[in-house]
Design an enzyme around this catalytic site. Structure first.
Site, mmCIF file in Angstrom:
data_model
loop_
_atom_site.group_PDB
_atom_site.id
_atom_site.type_symbol
_atom_site.label_atom_id
_atom_site.label_comp_id
_atom_site.label_asym_id
_atom_site.label_seq_id
_atom_site.Cartn_x
_atom_site.Cartn_y
_atom_site.Cartn_z
ATOM 1 N N HIS A 111 42.189 37.424 27.975
ATOM 2 C CA HIS A 111 41.166 37.771 28.957
ATOM 3 C C HIS A 111 41.253 39.257 29.250
ATOM 4 C CE1 HIS A 111 44.841 36.276 30.878
ATOM 5 N NE2 HIS A 111 44.659 37.227 31.790
ATOM 6 N N HIS A 113 40.640 42.014 32.039
ATOM 7 C CA HIS A 113 40.424 42.265 33.466
ATOM 8 C C HIS A 113 39.480 43.449 33.595
ATOM 9 C CE1 HIS A 113 44.012 39.993 35.113
ATOM 10 N NE2 HIS A 113 44.442 40.166 33.876
HETATM 11 P P1 5GP Z 1 47.136 37.666 33.680
HETATM 12 O O1 5GP Z 1 48.254 37.723 34.681
HETATM 13 O O2 5GP Z 1 47.369 36.536 32.682
HETATM 14 O O3 5GP Z 1 46.812 38.964 33.006
HETATM 15 O O4 5GP Z 1 45.836 37.316 34.505
HETATM 16 C C1 5GP Z 1 45.534 36.027 34.928
HETATM 17 C C2 5GP Z 1 44.538 36.168 36.054
HETATM 18 O O5 5GP Z 1 43.944 34.897 36.279
HETATM 19 C C3 5GP Z 1 45.187 36.583 37.379
HETATM 20 O O6 5GP Z 1 44.601 37.804 37.829
HETATM 21 C C4 5GP Z 1 44.885 35.417 38.318
HETATM 22 O O7 5GP Z 1 44.579 35.820 39.623
HETATM 23 C C5 5GP Z 1 43.718 34.738 37.634
HETATM 24 N N1 5GP Z 1 43.647 33.304 37.862
HETATM 25 C C6 5GP Z 1 44.671 32.410 37.809
HETATM 26 N N2 5GP Z 1 44.221 31.173 38.049
HETATM 27 C C7 5GP Z 1 42.884 31.281 38.274
HETATM 28 C C8 5GP Z 1 41.863 30.334 38.586
HETATM 29 O O8 5GP Z 1 42.083 29.123 38.697
HETATM 30 N N3 5GP Z 1 40.598 30.810 38.749
HETATM 31 C C9 5GP Z 1 40.304 32.142 38.629
HETATM 32 N N4 5GP Z 1 39.046 32.498 38.819
HETATM 33 N N5 5GP Z 1 41.242 33.065 38.324
HETATM 34 C C10 5GP Z 1 42.511 32.641 38.154
#
Ligand code: 5GP
Ligand code: ZN
Length: 115
Positions: A101, A103
């Site tokens: 993903h 950001h």
């Molecule tokens: P990472 O830490 O893997 O780069 O980013 C994962 C992102 O997913 C985090 O910013 C977190 O807040 C978001 N996230 C986790 N669970 C959910 C969810 O159930 N719904 C949404 N919309 N975002 C989520």
């Protein structure tokens, strides 16, 4: 698709999300824990666990993720003021959901290097 993947479930509508964009290849939605006034996640609909798993056949798809991410930032009004696009790869870099993903962060100032 991976049956136990959070973002696959969001793409399929099995878990609710605040959608901001969707096409046949990608899905974009608001982060549940925003780190900036604009914090959108752009994901490919295909399940790819990490950047390490991106193959040559994914190049157009990853390009689409980046282009949609840029469009989301511009549509939110950050095209001139600036925005950040971030992809975390592996837990050591902060990845917590293992479906790639981008950001999209905007609406505040950013420091470099990131923490
Ligand atoms: P990472 O830490 O893997 O780069 O980013 C994962 C992102 O997913 C985090 O910013 C977190 O807040 C978001 N996230 C986790 N669970 C959910 C969810 O159930 N719904 C949404 N919309 N975002 C989520
Ligand atoms: Zn997935």
């Amino acid at each position: 698709m991976s049956s136990d993947c959070l973002f696959c479930k969001i793409v399929k509508g099995e878990i609710p999300s605040k959608k901001v964009y969707e096409d046949e290849q990608v899905y974009a939605f608001r982060d549940i824990n925003p780190q900036a006034p604009t914090h959108v996640l752009v994901v490919p609909k295909e399940h790819i666990p990490t950047l390490n798993d991106v193959e040559e056949r994914h190049e157009a798809l990853v390009g689409r993720v980046v282009r949609v991410a840029s469009k989301m930032a511009q549509d939110a009004g950050h095209g001139e003021s600036g925005y950040r696009l971030a992809v975390n790869c592996q837990s050591g870099a902060g990845q917590s959901v293992f479906h790639i993903h981008a950001h999209v962060l905007g609406g505040r100032s950013f420091r470099w290097p990131p923490g």
